[in-house]
Design a protein around this motif. Structure first.
Motif, PDB file in Angstrom:
ATOM      1  N   LEU A   1       0.828  -1.211   0.000  1.00  0.00           N
ATOM      2  CA  LEU A   1       0.000   0.000   0.000  1.00  0.00           C
ATOM      3  C   LEU A   1       0.862   1.261   0.000  1.00  0.00           C
ATOM      4  CD1 LEU A   1      -2.805  -1.048   2.500  1.00  0.00           C
ATOM      5  CD2 LEU A   1      -2.963  -0.850   0.003  1.00  0.00           C
ATOM      6  N   GLN A   2       1.962   1.248   0.735  1.00  0.00           N
ATOM      7  CA  GLN A   2       2.850   2.423   0.775  1.00  0.00           C
ATOM      8  C   GLN A   2       3.409   2.729  -0.613  1.00  0.00           C
ATOM      9  OE1 GLN A   2       3.009   4.565   2.985  1.00  0.00           O
ATOM     10  NE2 GLN A   2       2.643   3.618   4.956  1.00  0.00           N
ATOM     11  N   ASN A   3       3.627   1.695  -1.431  1.00  0.00           N
ATOM     12  CA  ASN A   3       4.142   1.899  -2.780  1.00  0.00           C
ATOM     13  C   ASN A   3       3.124   2.564  -3.693  1.00  0.00           C
ATOM     14  OD1 ASN A   3       6.660   0.759  -2.326  1.00  0.00           O
ATOM     15  ND2 ASN A   3       5.984  -1.279  -2.886  1.00  0.00           N
ATOM     16  N   HIS A   4       1.839   2.301  -3.472  1.00  0.00           N
ATOM     17  CA  HIS A   4       0.809   2.758  -4.398  1.00  0.00           C
ATOM     18  C   HIS A   4      -0.130   3.817  -3.824  1.00  0.00           C
ATOM     19  CE1 HIS A   4       2.111  -0.281  -7.168  1.00  0.00           C
ATOM     20  NE2 HIS A   4       2.058  -1.170  -6.192  1.00  0.00           N
TER      21      HIS A   4
ATOM     22  N   ARG B   1      -7.148   5.562   0.909  1.00  0.00           N
ATOM     23  CA  ARG B   1      -7.684   6.622   0.057  1.00  0.00           C
ATOM     24  C   ARG B   1      -7.294   6.311  -1.388  1.00  0.00           C
ATOM     25  NH1 ARG B   1      -6.441  11.545  -2.357  1.00  0.00           N
ATOM     26  NH2 ARG B   1      -8.105  13.091  -2.228  1.00  0.00           N
ATOM     27  N   VAL B   2      -8.308   6.069  -2.206  1.00  0.00           N
ATOM     28  CA  VAL B   2      -8.081   5.781  -3.624  1.00  0.00           C
ATOM     29  C   VAL B   2      -8.549   6.973  -4.450  1.00  0.00           C
ATOM     30  CG1 VAL B   2      -8.146   3.281  -3.437  1.00  0.00           C
ATOM     31  CG2 VAL B   2     -10.270   4.506  -3.759  1.00  0.00           C
ATOM     32  N   THR B   3      -7.838   7.229  -5.541  1.00  0.00           N
ATOM     33  CA  THR B   3      -8.095   8.449  -6.310  1.00  0.00           C
ATOM     34  C   THR B   3      -8.844   8.235  -7.615  1.00  0.00           C
ATOM     35  OG1 THR B   3      -5.921   8.256  -7.329  1.00  0.00           O
ATOM     36  CG2 THR B   3      -6.077   9.608  -5.324  1.00  0.00           C
TER      37      THR B   3
ATOM     38  N   LEU C   1      -5.419  -1.142  -9.560  1.00  0.00           N
ATOM     39  CA  LEU C   1      -3.991  -1.399  -9.368  1.00  0.00           C
ATOM     40  C   LEU C   1      -3.730  -1.952  -7.970  1.00  0.00           C
ATOM     41  CD1 LEU C   1      -0.997  -1.123 -10.264  1.00  0.00           C
ATOM     42  CD2 LEU C   1      -1.073   1.187  -9.295  1.00  0.00           C
ATOM     43  N   ILE C   2      -4.344  -1.353  -6.959  1.00  0.00           N
ATOM     44  CA  ILE C   2      -4.137  -1.810  -5.587  1.00  0.00           C
ATOM     45  C   ILE C   2      -4.652  -3.236  -5.417  1.00  0.00           C
ATOM     46  CG2 ILE C   2      -4.798  -1.437  -3.174  1.00  0.00           C
ATOM     47  CD1 ILE C   2      -4.681   1.599  -3.809  1.00  0.00           C
ATOM     48  N   TYR C   3      -5.847  -3.532  -5.930  1.00  0.00           N
ATOM     49  CA  TYR C   3      -6.368  -4.903  -5.871  1.00  0.00           C
ATOM     50  C   TYR C   3      -5.388  -5.883  -6.515  1.00  0.00           C
ATOM     51  CZ  TYR C   3     -11.121  -4.295  -4.056  1.00  0.00           C
ATOM     52  OH  TYR C   3     -12.201  -4.064  -3.252  1.00  0.00           O
ATOM     53  N   THR C   4      -4.893  -5.549  -7.689  1.00  0.00           N
ATOM     54  CA  THR C   4      -3.984  -6.424  -8.422  1.00  0.00           C
ATOM     55  C   THR C   4      -2.675  -6.635  -7.666  1.00  0.00           C
ATOM     56  OG1 THR C   4      -4.936  -5.720 -10.519  1.00  0.00           O
ATOM     57  CG2 THR C   4      -2.754  -6.739 -10.607  1.00  0.00           C
ATOM     58  N   GLU C   5      -2.098  -5.553  -7.179  1.00  0.00           N
ATOM     59  CA  GLU C   5      -0.809  -5.650  -6.480  1.00  0.00           C
ATOM     60  C   GLU C   5      -0.936  -6.410  -5.170  1.00  0.00           C
ATOM     61  OE1 GLU C   5       2.253  -4.734  -7.673  1.00  0.00           O
ATOM     62  OE2 GLU C   5       1.123  -4.449  -9.525  1.00  0.00           O
TER      63      GLU C   5
END
Length: 87
Positions: A35-38, A63-65, A72-76
């Protein structure tokens, strides 16, 4: 991944990601690191063990934008070694 998040949510917004994975002490750190990466932030995950103790669930509000950011977060998160399911 082609979701309809953009039709269901108004961005930016907070989304709780629930990550279920192998019961390993590294799981929460791996999730937060991803999460810190994205989506850098100050996270306070909630970790709950499964009834038999083989798996843990890690819940984190992020917080998603945009739709793409959320996908992307789901995938990663799903690509992490210890993770089995992301909701």
């Amino acid at each position: 991944m082609d979701t309809h998040f953009d039709q269901l949510l108004d961005f930016p917004c907070f989304q709780t990601f629930k990550v279920m994975g192998v019961a390993h002490e590294r799981l929460p750190d791996d999730v937060i690191g991803c999460l810190q990466n994205h989506a850098p932030g100050d996270y306070n995950p909630t970790v709950k063990p499964s009834p038999k103790g083989n798996y843990h669930s890690v819940s984190v509000s992020v917080r998603v934008t945009s739709k793409e950011h959320m996908e992307l977060i789901y995938t990663e998160l799903a690509n992490l070694e210890l993770v089995r399911v992301v909701l």
